[in-house]
Structures are given as C-alpha cells and as structure tokens.
Design a protein around this motif. Structure first.
Motif, PDB file in Angstrom:
ATOM      1  N   ILE A  79     -18.184 -54.412  50.156  1.00 17.93           N
ATOM      2  CA  ILE A  79     -19.342 -53.986  49.434  1.00 17.93           C
ATOM      3  C   ILE A  79     -18.945 -53.421  47.880  1.00 17.93           C
ATOM      4  O   ILE A  79     -19.901 -53.691  46.907  1.00 17.93           O
ATOM      5  CB  ILE A  79     -19.802 -52.646  50.048  1.00 17.93           C
ATOM      6  N   ASP A  80     -17.837 -52.933  47.635  1.00 17.82           N
ATOM      7  CA  ASP A  80     -17.163 -52.692  46.313  1.00 17.82           C
ATOM      8  C   ASP A  80     -17.287 -53.979  45.390  1.00 17.82           C
ATOM      9  O   ASP A  80     -17.471 -53.687  44.497  1.00 17.82           O
ATOM     10  CB  ASP A  80     -15.750 -52.177  46.493  1.00 17.82           C
ATOM     11  N   PHE A  81     -16.869 -55.265  46.144  1.00 14.24           N
ATOM     12  CA  PHE A  81     -16.785 -56.414  45.467  1.00 14.24           C
ATOM     13  C   PHE A  81     -18.051 -56.704  44.903  1.00 14.24           C
ATOM     14  O   PHE A  81     -18.464 -57.251  43.916  1.00 14.24           O
ATOM     15  CB  PHE A  81     -16.166 -57.391  46.184  1.00 14.24           C
ATOM     16  N   LEU A  82     -19.196 -56.466  45.821  1.00 17.26           N
ATOM     17  CA  LEU A  82     -20.595 -56.812  45.472  1.00 17.26           C
ATOM     18  C   LEU A  82     -20.804 -55.949  44.325  1.00 17.26           C
ATOM     19  O   LEU A  82     -21.646 -56.479  43.376  1.00 17.26           O
ATOM     20  CB  LEU A  82     -21.515 -56.491  46.481  1.00 17.26           C
ATOM     21  N   LYS A  83     -20.470 -54.677  44.226  1.00 15.19           N
ATOM     22  CA  LYS A  83     -21.084 -53.837  43.042  1.00 15.19           C
ATOM     23  C   LYS A  83     -20.294 -54.178  41.891  1.00 15.19           C
ATOM     24  O   LYS A  83     -20.830 -54.187  40.835  1.00 15.19           O
ATOM     25  CB  LYS A  83     -20.842 -52.363  43.424  1.00 15.19           C
ATOM     26  N   LEU A  84     -18.835 -54.656  41.995  1.00 12.77           N
ATOM     27  CA  LEU A  84     -18.205 -54.581  40.694  1.00 12.77           C
ATOM     28  C   LEU A  84     -17.498 -55.736  40.445  1.00 12.77           C
ATOM     29  O   LEU A  84     -16.921 -56.352  39.299  1.00 12.77           O
ATOM     30  CB  LEU A  84     -17.218 -53.542  40.827  1.00 12.77           C
ATOM     31  N   GLY A  85     -17.510 -56.868  41.398  1.00 12.81           N
ATOM     32  CA  GLY A  85     -16.813 -57.919  41.231  1.00 12.81           C
ATOM     33  C   GLY A  85     -17.383 -59.016  40.167  1.00 12.81           C
ATOM     34  O   GLY A  85     -18.899 -58.829  39.707  1.00 12.81           O
ATOM     35  N   THR A  86     -16.761 -60.099  39.909  1.00 16.10           N
ATOM     36  CA  THR A  86     -17.260 -61.104  38.941  1.00 16.10           C
ATOM     37  C   THR A  86     -17.169 -62.509  39.763  1.00 16.10           C
ATOM     38  O   THR A  86     -16.584 -62.643  40.507  1.00 16.10           O
ATOM     39  CB  THR A  86     -16.318 -61.101  37.663  1.00 16.10           C
ATOM     40  N   PRO A  87     -18.297 -63.406  39.120  1.00 14.08           N
ATOM     41  CA  PRO A  87     -17.836 -64.880  39.793  1.00 14.08           C
ATOM     42  C   PRO A  87     -16.786 -65.475  39.558  1.00 14.08           C
ATOM     43  O   PRO A  87     -16.451 -66.138  40.414  1.00 14.08           O
ATOM     44  CB  PRO A  87     -19.179 -65.300  38.839  1.00 14.08           C
ATOM     45  N   LEU A 112     -20.005 -67.294  49.104  1.00 11.81           N
ATOM     46  CA  LEU A 112     -20.251 -67.532  47.844  1.00 11.81           C
ATOM     47  C   LEU A 112     -21.885 -67.715  47.212  1.00 11.81           C
ATOM     48  O   LEU A 112     -21.967 -66.878  46.336  1.00 11.81           O
ATOM     49  CB  LEU A 112     -19.567 -68.859  47.457  1.00 11.81           C
ATOM     50  N   GLU A 113     -22.512 -68.248  48.095  1.00  9.78           N
ATOM     51  CA  GLU A 113     -24.065 -68.435  47.690  1.00  9.78           C
ATOM     52  C   GLU A 113     -24.649 -67.084  47.839  1.00  9.78           C
ATOM     53  O   GLU A 113     -25.477 -66.711  47.310  1.00  9.78           O
ATOM     54  CB  GLU A 113     -24.577 -69.367  48.712  1.00  9.78           C
ATOM     55  N   VAL A 114     -24.193 -66.121  48.733  1.00  9.78           N
ATOM     56  CA  VAL A 114     -24.725 -65.121  49.093  1.00  9.78           C
ATOM     57  C   VAL A 114     -24.544 -64.058  47.879  1.00  9.78           C
ATOM     58  O   VAL A 114     -25.374 -63.367  47.375  1.00  9.78           O
ATOM     59  CB  VAL A 114     -24.361 -64.031  50.403  1.00  9.78           C
ATOM     60  N   PHE A 115     -23.071 -64.111  47.562  1.00  5.02           N
ATOM     61  CA  PHE A 115     -22.631 -63.162  46.286  1.00  5.02           C
ATOM     62  C   PHE A 115     -23.501 -63.683  44.965  1.00  5.02           C
ATOM     63  O   PHE A 115     -24.041 -62.848  44.329  1.00  5.02           O
ATOM     64  CB  PHE A 115     -21.232 -63.136  46.159  1.00  5.02           C
ATOM     65  N   ASP A 116     -23.754 -64.856  44.834  1.00  6.89           N
ATOM     66  CA  ASP A 116     -24.385 -65.504  43.874  1.00  6.89           C
ATOM     67  C   ASP A 116     -25.684 -65.087  43.642  1.00  6.89           C
ATOM     68  O   ASP A 116     -26.332 -64.650  42.548  1.00  6.89           O
ATOM     69  CB  ASP A 116     -24.367 -67.125  43.769  1.00  6.89           C
ATOM     70  N   ARG A 117     -26.425 -65.014  44.920  1.00  9.96           N
ATOM     71  CA  ARG A 117     -27.981 -64.670  44.838  1.00  9.96           C
ATOM     72  C   ARG A 117     -27.846 -63.111  44.558  1.00  9.96           C
ATOM     73  O   ARG A 117     -28.777 -62.836  43.587  1.00  9.96           O
ATOM     74  CB  ARG A 117     -28.521 -64.998  46.130  1.00  9.96           C
ATOM     75  N   LEU A 118     -27.099 -62.359  45.150  1.00 10.73           N
ATOM     76  CA  LEU A 118     -27.210 -60.811  44.947  1.00 10.73           C
ATOM     77  C   LEU A 118     -26.501 -60.555  43.601  1.00 10.73           C
ATOM     78  O   LEU A 118     -27.165 -59.428  43.110  1.00 10.73           O
ATOM     79  CB  LEU A 118     -26.572 -60.057  45.956  1.00 10.73           C
ATOM     80  N   TRP A 119     -26.080 -61.286  43.162  1.00 12.16           N
ATOM     81  CA  TRP A 119     -25.301 -60.975  41.686  1.00 12.16           C
ATOM     82  C   TRP A 119     -26.369 -61.172  40.587  1.00 12.16           C
ATOM     83  O   TRP A 119     -26.590 -60.635  39.475  1.00 12.16           O
ATOM     84  CB  TRP A 119     -24.169 -61.501  41.332  1.00 12.16           C
ATOM     85  N   LYS A 120     -27.263 -61.929  40.746  1.00 17.74           N
ATOM     86  CA  LYS A 120     -28.548 -62.379  40.140  1.00 17.74           C
ATOM     87  C   LYS A 120     -29.369 -61.290  39.874  1.00 17.74           C
ATOM     88  O   LYS A 120     -30.124 -60.766  39.007  1.00 17.74           O
ATOM     89  CB  LYS A 120     -29.366 -63.618  40.652  1.00 17.74           C
ATOM     90  N   TRP A 121     -29.492 -60.501  41.403  1.00 18.53           N
ATOM     91  CA  TRP A 121     -30.148 -58.994  41.286  1.00 18.53           C
ATOM     92  C   TRP A 121     -29.836 -58.234  40.429  1.00 18.53           C
ATOM     93  O   TRP A 121     -30.380 -57.537  39.605  1.00 18.53           O
ATOM     94  CB  TRP A 121     -30.274 -58.416  42.820  1.00 18.53           C
ATOM     95  N   ARG A 122     -28.493 -58.180  40.309  1.00 18.18           N
ATOM     96  CA  ARG A 122     -27.746 -57.102  39.685  1.00 18.18           C
ATOM     97  C   ARG A 122     -27.896 -57.492  38.261  1.00 18.18           C
ATOM     98  O   ARG A 122     -28.172 -56.223  37.275  1.00 18.18           O
ATOM     99  CB  ARG A 122     -25.951 -57.135  39.919  1.00 18.18           C
ATOM    100  N   SER A 123     -27.794 -58.552  37.758  1.00 16.39           N
ATOM    101  CA  SER A 123     -28.106 -58.970  36.233  1.00 16.39           C
ATOM    102  C   SER A 123     -29.518 -58.710  35.805  1.00 16.39           C
ATOM    103  O   SER A 123     -29.688 -58.069  34.803  1.00 16.39           O
ATOM    104  CB  SER A 123     -27.936 -60.532  36.176  1.00 16.39           C
TER     105      SER A 123
END
Length: 531
Positions: A311-319, A393-404
């Motif tokens: 969860i922390d990586f979802l909030k603060l991690g990078t591609p 990797l696909e999940v994080f890519d999708r959710l990081w688009k939400w973050r952006s």
C-alpha cells in the motif's frame, strides 16, 4: 405467515433450497419457484410473495432485470439476491435497485433462514409504521437516506416531530456489527442486541447527531453542521470514540463513511457513498473468508505478504521502481499452486485492497467498479508467477494514472487558495466561505479538495500561516504580543497566546527570548540614534 418465492436457473439449487428448510416451522410459506425472470413474473403477479429470492445470471431475463420490474410494479416485495459472482458492479446495481440483501453462493440453510427472518422483521416494522399513518424520526431519516422524500416534505415532517434537522451541510455514516470471525452466521443475536444498545447509549451522548436503526446489526448516523470542517471534526471524533469502545469480544464495528454534501438532498448522496463503501468492505470480507477456506484445503499454498508495504508503494512508489519492487514482492508467491482457488482469492483480495486504497486516496474520475471488474477477469488468466508480476505491474500502472490525474487536477486551485490565504491572513474574518467565494467554487468542494490534496484542512493551513508570521514578527520586531496577535488576524490576545503555545510548545514571550536579543537590542539602539 409470509410467502417466499425462488427464481434460479439451476434446478439443483431450487430443489436444495426448497427441501433444506422447514418453511412452516420457520414461519414462512414456500409459494413456488421459476427458472428465470420471464417465467417468474406471471407467478409473482398471481402469488404476490412477501419475499423474492433470485439469482442474477439467468437466461431470457436476468435477476437484475427482474428486480427492476418487481420494484416498479410491486414495491412492497422484498428482494434477496443470491449470486455466484463476487463482482462489486452486480452488488452495487442490486443495491441501487433497492434489494434487501446480497449474498454469495453457496449459501447454507442457516444463513438463508437468518436473512429471511431479518427481512421478515423489516416487513413487520414497515407495516407497523404505516399503520401509525405518521412519520417517526427513524422513518424520516431512513427516507432521507433512501432519497424517498422531497425537501419540502422533509422540512414539514421535521417540524411536526420537533427535530432540529436543517443545516447547510450533511454526511452519512453506516455502523455495522460483524463477527470477529469471518463467518457471519456465527453472530449471536443476543450479543448483537447488547452491542447495539451500547452503541445507541454512546450516540445519545452527542445530541447534534441524528441516527436510526437500519437493521438488527446496522445503525445509520447523519451528521450536520454549518461548515464542512465542523462535520469532518465531528466525524473524526465519533470514529475515534467508537474505535476505543469495547462492544463485545466476538463482534467488530465496521464504519463506512460518505462524503460531505450540501443541502438536505445531499444526505441521500452521502448515504449512497457510505453504502458503496460498506458493500466494498463486505465483498472484501467474503473474499477473505473464501480465501481462508481455500487455504485450509491447500495449506501448502498459504503465504504471508507485507500488505502495508504494498500500500505504501502504491502511494509513494514510481514506475521506475515498480519492476524491482514487484519482483521482490511476488517472490513470496512462488510456492503457490496457480490452479488452486486459494491463488485466485488471494490475488483478488490484494487487488480489492489496492483499488479501495486508490479510490480513497487519489482524486480521480475513473470508475473503480469497472476497473475491478476488468481486473478480476485478468486474475482468472494468471497461471504462473511471471504472469502474476505482469498483472501487478498493470494494476499499479492503472492506479498511478488515477494518482496523476488527481494530483494534477487541483494543483492550480490549491495554489490560488494558498496565495489568497498568504495575502489575507491578517483579516480576522477570513473563512472557508469567504475564500471559496473569492476563488469561485463551492465551500464544500473546496474543503474536500484542499484536505485531500494537502493532507490538512484549510483552517490548519491558515493557522500555520498566521503562527509562522507571528514567529517572524516576534524575532524581528519589538511589537507587543497583543499587537502581533492583531496583525496576524486574532482579536483575542489570550486565544492567540494559547494557540501559539499549542503549535510551538512555547508562549510568545518564551519564543521571543529564544530569538536573537542582541540583534533586537541593536535594532532598538539604531532606532534611538535616529530619534
């Protein structure tokens, strides 16, 4: 004796439910069954059952279509959905249509009997209220949450009941007692009743709250206030109080919150958001139950994963960090049998948690329900560890688009607000309402966005700005405390001094003494020469 009808396209399911319950003993009459919605409608018109149990996926007319028709033509019929699909979209649609309960197959006779009795009790309560031919506080609150009463009628009913209902802003919270174990059939009703009474006694201590019992184990709270910050503060206080309350060792209190909305009709919107949150948590809980059962059947597959780190990586991690992080995280999944149900439920549960976190943390217009539906299909295709890594990797890519989307969406707005506060902090009348008026957005929207984007309320930011300016003036000027207080927007010197100490840990005078007395003396001396 209430009539029950069953609709399911699987004959074994229909026969199993029909034969596994002693209907007469439980106080019900089994009025028939049908294999799909189209064939069920004539029977429903003929029998007019009190309770309809229906599957979702059926030929010709599915359960959701049947539910929609029945709700329009027979609004008094209570509907229970039984489904083999733990899909949040199905559950959400069913709840929007007004079903009484949503349960995943397989369901035991004991669980079904428990649901039937709960629905039966609700029917009896509704009949009792109708016979009274008047509104009660609970009925009024329930209709506001359900969007079943207009503003005018609600104001009139509140006046008749002598209820202080009117306020600019509202929010809804659903409080649900669930068993500490994952099996909901384990709930002892005497324990639930005692816990509910303790909950009611706790809520009564806060007269500004409105609340009603939605069911045997659920209570809905409506918060109201003049400003969003006021409601947020009350909600935080309520949650903290309830979290520290010991209700019963075998029960947990699940808290589901809606957003803050303007006007009476906003209660319905907030309640829907709280209900979505409650259902999301329920599906996640059911998934955990299935996962544990699967892990018992396949004990060698059971694994321990650091969810908090994920969860922390979802909030603060990078591609750039993602491939290495996912590879390391997924290494704990190497021993899993990817053909087992445990593997599916484990990945599904992790995905639910990631999507729920992204929904609550990132401010995006993306639909989490559709995202979850698509991801669940992909989970079914995972057959080895490498595919699992690609999936995450696909999940994080999708959710990081939400973050952006969320971080970039309101950046300009936040900067405008901060600039306005920095330029007007000295105004003792500066408020959320005044700031939102100057910026050109609603105060509720501004309060929500500012808190979500900055991690602090506007009041906290204004206080930090004022105290920061006061510290600067204490170190660089000879102004007295009351003069500094006035110049940074506080008319009350004592309030300012107390607030200053709360923020800095020192009184203004103590802070000044820790400054640079030599420079102050020098400044004073120079001033003397000029004089």
């Amino acid at each position: 004796m209430k009539k029950v009808m069953l609709v399911d396209d699987e004959i074994l399911i229909r026969e199993s439910i029909r034969d596994s319950i002693d209907w007469k003993k439980e106080g019900f009459f089994y009025s028939g069954d049908a294999p799909d919605g189209e064939l069920a409608l004539p029977l429903i018109e003929e029998q007019v059952p009190d309770i309809l149990i229906t599957d979702i996926k059926m030929p010709f007319m599915n359960g959701l279509e049947l539910t929609s028709v029945v709700r329009q033509r027979f609004p008094d019929i209570k509907i229970i959905i039984l489904s083999g699909h733990d899909d949040f979209q199905y559950a959400q649609t069913a709840l929007r249509l007004g079903v009484e309960d949503y349960c995943l197959k397989p369901v035991s006779a004991a669980e079904l009997i428990h649901m039937l009795h709960a629905v039966s009790a609700r029917i009896d309560e509704e009949h009792r209220l109708k016979q009274k031919n008047t509104y009660t506080p609970d009925k009024l609150y329930a209709d506001l949450c359900g969007g079943l009463i207009g503003t005018g009628a609600a104001i009139e009913a509140a006046a008749q009941l002598d209820l202080m209902l009117m306020a600019p802003y509202y929010a809804a919270v659903i409080l649900s007692f669930i068993p500490s174990s994952l099996n909901e059939s384990d709930m002892d009703q005497s324990q639930v009743q005692a816990a509910e009474q303790l909950l009611v006694n706790t809520l009564i201590e806060y007269p500004e709250l409105c609340f009603f019992r939605r069911s045997r184990n659920e209570t809905v709270v409506i918060l109201k206030g003049g400003q969003p910050d006021q409601i947020s503060g009350r909600m935080d206080t309520l949650i903290q109080v309830l979290k520290h309350k010991k209700f019963h060792a075998d029960l947990q209190l699940s808290i589901s919150c809606g957003d803050i909305h303007e006007r009476l009709q906003g209660i319905h919107l907030s309640f829907q958001e709280a209900e979505d949150d409650r259902m999301f948590k329920k599906l996640s809980r059911q998934n955990k139950e299935a996962m544990i059962e699967a892990s018992i059947d396949h004990s060698p597959d059971s694994v321990l994963l650091d969810r908090n780190r994920l969860i922390d990586f979802l909030k603060l991690g990078t591609p750039q960090e993602a491939p290495g992080f996912i590879r390391q995280f997924a290494s704990g999944l190497n021993q899993i049998n990817w053909n087992s149900m445990y593997a599916y439920y484990l990945i599904n549960d992790i995905t639910l948690e990631l999507v729920q976190t992204a929904k609550l943390t990132f401010r995006s217009d993306s639909n989490p329900t559709e995202t979850m539906q698509e991801l669940q299909k992909k989970i079914q295709n995972i057959s080895r560890g490498e595919e699992c890594q690609d999936y995450f990797l696909e999940v994080f890519d999708r959710l990081w688009k939400w973050r952006s989307e969320g971080s970039g969406k309101y950046g300009e707005l936040i900067e405008k607000v901060k600039l306005y506060i920095r330029e007007n902090y000295h105004n003792d009348q500066l408020s959320l309402h005044e700031t939102s008026k100057q910026i050109g957005v609603s105060s509720s929207h501004l309060s929500k966005v500012f808190s979500q984007e900055t991690g602090q309320t506007m009041t906290e930011y204004l206080t930090a700005t004022r105290i920061g300016k006061a510290k600067e003036m204490l170190k660089t000027t000879r102004y007295k405390t009351f003069e500094i207080a006035f110049q940074v927007g506080y008319n009350d010197q004592h309030y300012f001094s107390n607030l200053f100490k709360k923020v800095t840990g020192m009184t203004p005078m103590e802070y000044r003494k820790q400054g640079h007395p030599s420079k102050l003396a020098e400044t004073s001396a120079k001033g003397g020469k000029r004089m």
